[in-house]
Design an enzyme around this catalytic site. Structure first.
Site, PDB file in Angstrom:
ATOM      1  N   LYS A 172     -19.700  -2.439  -0.463  1.00  0.00           N
ATOM      2  CA  LYS A 172     -19.336  -1.405  -1.520  1.00  0.00           C
ATOM      3  C   LYS A 172     -19.028  -1.762  -2.856  1.00  0.00           C
ATOM      4  O   LYS A 172     -19.497  -1.458  -3.817  1.00  0.00           O
ATOM      5  CB  LYS A 172     -18.353  -0.291  -1.109  1.00  0.00           C
ATOM      6  CG  LYS A 172     -18.750   0.378   0.278  1.00  0.00           C
ATOM      7  CD  LYS A 172     -17.706   1.354   0.816  1.00  0.00           C
ATOM      8  CE  LYS A 172     -16.259   0.911   0.731  1.00  0.00           C
ATOM      9  NZ  LYS A 172     -15.940  -0.030   1.773  1.00  0.00           N
ATOM     10  N   ARG A 207     -13.307   8.933   2.578  1.00  0.00           N
ATOM     11  CA  ARG A 207     -13.130   7.892   3.841  1.00  0.00           C
ATOM     12  C   ARG A 207     -12.943   8.696   5.287  1.00  0.00           C
ATOM     13  O   ARG A 207     -12.673   8.167   6.341  1.00  0.00           O
ATOM     14  CB  ARG A 207     -11.822   7.076   3.587  1.00  0.00           C
ATOM     15  CG  ARG A 207     -12.427   5.777   3.529  1.00  0.00           C
ATOM     16  CD  ARG A 207     -11.241   4.723   3.320  1.00  0.00           C
ATOM     17  NE  ARG A 207     -11.504   3.427   3.523  1.00  0.00           N
ATOM     18  CZ  ARG A 207     -11.690   2.536   2.483  1.00  0.00           C
ATOM     19  NH1 ARG A 207     -11.990   2.960   1.211  1.00  0.00           N
ATOM     20  NH2 ARG A 207     -11.922   1.275   2.779  1.00  0.00           N
ATOM     21  N   ARG A 232     -13.520 -14.011   1.941  1.00  0.00           N
ATOM     22  CA  ARG A 232     -12.574 -13.460   0.927  1.00  0.00           C
ATOM     23  C   ARG A 232     -11.229 -13.396   1.309  1.00  0.00           C
ATOM     24  O   ARG A 232     -10.393 -13.851   0.246  1.00  0.00           O
ATOM     25  CB  ARG A 232     -12.781 -11.803   0.821  1.00  0.00           C
ATOM     26  CG  ARG A 232     -12.081 -11.043  -0.113  1.00  0.00           C
ATOM     27  CD  ARG A 232     -12.488  -9.663  -0.729  1.00  0.00           C
ATOM     28  NE  ARG A 232     -11.988  -8.808   0.433  1.00  0.00           N
ATOM     29  CZ  ARG A 232     -12.348  -7.588   0.673  1.00  0.00           C
ATOM     30  NH1 ARG A 232     -13.117  -7.255  -0.296  1.00  0.00           N
ATOM     31  NH2 ARG A 232     -11.803  -7.002   1.562  1.00  0.00           N
ATOM     32  N   ARG A 261      -5.784 -11.331   0.231  1.00  0.00           N
ATOM     33  CA  ARG A 261      -5.700  -9.771  -0.026  1.00  0.00           C
ATOM     34  C   ARG A 261      -4.833  -9.742   1.397  1.00  0.00           C
ATOM     35  O   ARG A 261      -5.288 -10.067   2.437  1.00  0.00           O
ATOM     36  CB  ARG A 261      -6.788  -9.097   0.207  1.00  0.00           C
ATOM     37  CG  ARG A 261      -7.013  -8.028  -0.978  1.00  0.00           C
ATOM     38  CD  ARG A 261      -8.115  -7.480  -1.210  1.00  0.00           C
ATOM     39  NE  ARG A 261      -8.333  -6.260  -0.125  1.00  0.00           N
ATOM     40  CZ  ARG A 261      -9.486  -5.338  -0.095  1.00  0.00           C
ATOM     41  NH1 ARG A 261     -10.349  -5.429  -0.896  1.00  0.00           N
ATOM     42  NH2 ARG A 261      -9.597  -4.480   0.901  1.00  0.00           N
ATOM     43  N   ARG A 277      -9.034  -2.056  10.693  1.00  0.00           N
ATOM     44  CA  ARG A 277      -9.882  -1.110   9.611  1.00  0.00           C
ATOM     45  C   ARG A 277     -11.201  -0.946  10.056  1.00  0.00           C
ATOM     46  O   ARG A 277     -11.738   0.204   9.847  1.00  0.00           O
ATOM     47  CB  ARG A 277      -9.908  -2.170   8.424  1.00  0.00           C
ATOM     48  CG  ARG A 277      -8.642  -2.218   7.330  1.00  0.00           C
ATOM     49  CD  ARG A 277      -8.692  -3.359   6.404  1.00  0.00           C
ATOM     50  NE  ARG A 277      -9.589  -3.393   5.552  1.00  0.00           N
ATOM     51  CZ  ARG A 277      -9.975  -4.367   4.848  1.00  0.00           C
ATOM     52  NH1 ARG A 277      -9.309  -5.479   4.983  1.00  0.00           N
ATOM     53  NH2 ARG A 277     -10.978  -4.251   3.854  1.00  0.00           N
TER      54      ARG A 277
HETATM   55  P1  B4P Z   1     -16.737  -5.120  -0.184  1.00  0.00           P
HETATM   56  O1  B4P Z   1     -17.293  -4.426   0.994  1.00  0.00           O
HETATM   57  O2  B4P Z   1     -17.592  -4.832  -1.345  1.00  0.00           O
HETATM   58  O3  B4P Z   1     -15.037  -4.881  -0.183  1.00  0.00           O
HETATM   59  P2  B4P Z   1     -14.276  -3.669  -0.644  1.00  0.00           P
HETATM   60  O4  B4P Z   1     -14.903  -2.767  -1.552  1.00  0.00           O
HETATM   61  O5  B4P Z   1     -13.049  -4.325  -0.954  1.00  0.00           O
HETATM   62  O6  B4P Z   1     -13.975  -2.498   0.725  1.00  0.00           O
HETATM   63  P3  B4P Z   1     -12.946  -2.441   1.562  1.00  0.00           P
HETATM   64  O7  B4P Z   1     -13.340  -1.504   2.613  1.00  0.00           O
HETATM   65  O8  B4P Z   1     -12.766  -3.840   2.329  1.00  0.00           O
HETATM   66  O9  B4P Z   1     -11.599  -2.055   0.829  1.00  0.00           O
HETATM   67  P4  B4P Z   1     -11.228  -0.837  -0.047  1.00  0.00           P
HETATM   68  O10 B4P Z   1     -10.690  -1.686  -1.303  1.00  0.00           O
HETATM   69  O11 B4P Z   1     -12.128   0.220  -0.326  1.00  0.00           O
HETATM   70  O12 B4P Z   1     -17.053  -6.661  -0.006  1.00  0.00           O
HETATM   71  C1  B4P Z   1     -16.217  -7.501   0.926  1.00  0.00           C
HETATM   72  C2  B4P Z   1     -16.538  -8.987   0.747  1.00  0.00           C
HETATM   73  O13 B4P Z   1     -18.142  -9.187   1.131  1.00  0.00           O
HETATM   74  C3  B4P Z   1     -16.486  -9.493  -0.824  1.00  0.00           C
HETATM   75  O14 B4P Z   1     -15.642 -10.467  -0.645  1.00  0.00           O
HETATM   76  C4  B4P Z   1     -17.726  -9.731  -1.319  1.00  0.00           C
HETATM   77  O15 B4P Z   1     -17.671 -10.868  -2.040  1.00  0.00           O
HETATM   78  C5  B4P Z   1     -18.682 -10.028  -0.074  1.00  0.00           C
HETATM   79  N1  B4P Z   1     -19.969  -9.578  -0.043  1.00  0.00           N
HETATM   80  C6  B4P Z   1     -20.439  -8.627  -0.754  1.00  0.00           C
HETATM   81  N2  B4P Z   1     -21.746  -8.326  -0.390  1.00  0.00           N
HETATM   82  C7  B4P Z   1     -22.352  -9.521   0.248  1.00  0.00           C
HETATM   83  C8  B4P Z   1     -23.391  -9.933   0.553  1.00  0.00           C
HETATM   84  N3  B4P Z   1     -24.838  -9.335   0.204  1.00  0.00           N
HETATM   85  N4  B4P Z   1     -23.490 -11.161   1.069  1.00  0.00           N
HETATM   86  C9  B4P Z   1     -22.505 -12.081   1.365  1.00  0.00           C
HETATM   87  N5  B4P Z   1     -21.145 -11.557   0.913  1.00  0.00           N
HETATM   88  C10 B4P Z   1     -21.027 -10.285   0.327  1.00  0.00           C
HETATM   89  O16 B4P Z   1      -9.933  -0.257   0.785  1.00  0.00           O
HETATM   90  C11 B4P Z   1      -8.827  -0.906   1.040  1.00  0.00           C
HETATM   91  C12 B4P Z   1      -7.658  -0.082   1.952  1.00  0.00           C
HETATM   92  O17 B4P Z   1      -7.233   0.997   0.794  1.00  0.00           O
HETATM   93  C13 B4P Z   1      -8.078   0.762   3.009  1.00  0.00           C
HETATM   94  O18 B4P Z   1      -7.989   0.014   4.119  1.00  0.00           O
HETATM   95  C14 B4P Z   1      -7.118   1.670   3.084  1.00  0.00           C
HETATM   96  O19 B4P Z   1      -5.779   1.380   3.598  1.00  0.00           O
HETATM   97  C15 B4P Z   1      -6.961   2.255   1.566  1.00  0.00           C
HETATM   98  N6  B4P Z   1      -7.806   3.021   1.055  1.00  0.00           N
HETATM   99  C16 B4P Z   1      -8.888   3.043   0.067  1.00  0.00           C
HETATM  100  N7  B4P Z   1      -9.422   4.053  -0.056  1.00  0.00           N
HETATM  101  C17 B4P Z   1      -8.776   4.979   0.604  1.00  0.00           C
HETATM  102  C18 B4P Z   1      -9.111   6.597   1.212  1.00  0.00           C
HETATM  103  N8  B4P Z   1     -10.128   7.178   0.125  1.00  0.00           N
HETATM  104  N9  B4P Z   1      -8.402   7.097   1.727  1.00  0.00           N
HETATM  105  C19 B4P Z   1      -7.348   6.581   2.658  1.00  0.00           C
HETATM  106  N10 B4P Z   1      -7.055   5.160   2.335  1.00  0.00           N
HETATM  107  C20 B4P Z   1      -7.942   4.556   1.452  1.00  0.00           C
END
Ligand code: B4P
Length: 190
Positions: free
Chosen positions: A13, A88, A127, A133, A144
């Protein structure tokens, strides 16, 4: 355009949102990024959210609603936005719909990025090595993913019911996934 990107942790995402905002010239609104910045700056929100995030749990709906409402009220969203990480759970989805109706800016496209569990574990492990992280440790990632299945996955059905959902395969290279998403958006504006 006003777009929501949905998908499990590690589905890509955040990665795809960063590419999309460059192409569309609209703001990237990531609740994960906003929260991590609040933790880093030790704001009252960051101090409240840190332990919850480190455990892989969801930060409370009230705190998230304040954060997102404040962000979506800023002038730069006039031309659209890409929302990443919110909503979420169903309560957040309903609150978002209500807020955007009030602001006269409803969601136009919800894109679900589908990736299987094994790829997710591998991506997040990579990552964890690269970025360190605090919520990317194995136990926390497992938690998660559980929370995702229980609380976030139903949001996909919510947007399907509203008639704005498209599913995109998130396997393959980052560029391949991006090309699929751009294809969906090109169809949507025709
Ligand atoms: P992503 O999937 O892009 O990771 P993210 O956006 O950071 O999502 P995530 O769900 O982990 O965390 P968020 O910050 O929203 O990528 C993951 C990895 O995969 C990267 O290293 C990338 O390079 C790699 N990748 C991507 N595409 C690829 C491909 N095609 N091939 C190979 N590799 C690839 O949330 C973090 C925390 O914040 C949550 O756990 C929660 O505690 C809190 N939070 C955030 N929003 C919230 C909400 N709305 N409500 C409540 N808590 C919330």
């Amino acid at each position: 355009m006003r777009i929501v990107l949905l998908g499990a942790p590690g589905s890509g995402k955040g990665t795809q949102a960063a590419l999309l905002v460059e192409k569309l010239a609209v703001p990237h609104i990531s609740t994960g990024v906003l929260l991590r910045q609040a933790v880093k700056d030790q704001t009252p929100l960051g101090l409240q959210a840190k332990a919850t995030m480190d455990a892989g749990e969801l930060v409370s709906d009230d705190l998230m609603l304040n954060l997102i409402e404040e962000r979506l009220s800023q002038d730069d969203v006039a031309s659209g936005f890409v929302l990443d990480g919110y909503p979420r759970n169903l309560a957040q989805a309903e609150a978002l719909t209500e807020m955007l109706q009030r602001l006269e800016k409803p969601i136009e496209e919800a894109i679900q990025i589908d990736v299987d569990g094994e790829s997710i574990i591998q991506r997040i492990a990579k990552r964890a090595q690269e970025e360190g992280r605090s919520d990317d440790t194995e136990d926390v990632v497992r938690r998660r993913l559980e929370i995702y299945q229980q609380q976030t996955a139903p949001v996909v059905g919510y947007y399907a019911d509203q008639g704005v959902l498209t599913r995109v395969l998130g396997e393959g290279s980052i560029d391949e996934v991006f090309a699929r998403i751009v294809g969906v958006l090109e169809m949507a504006v025709r």
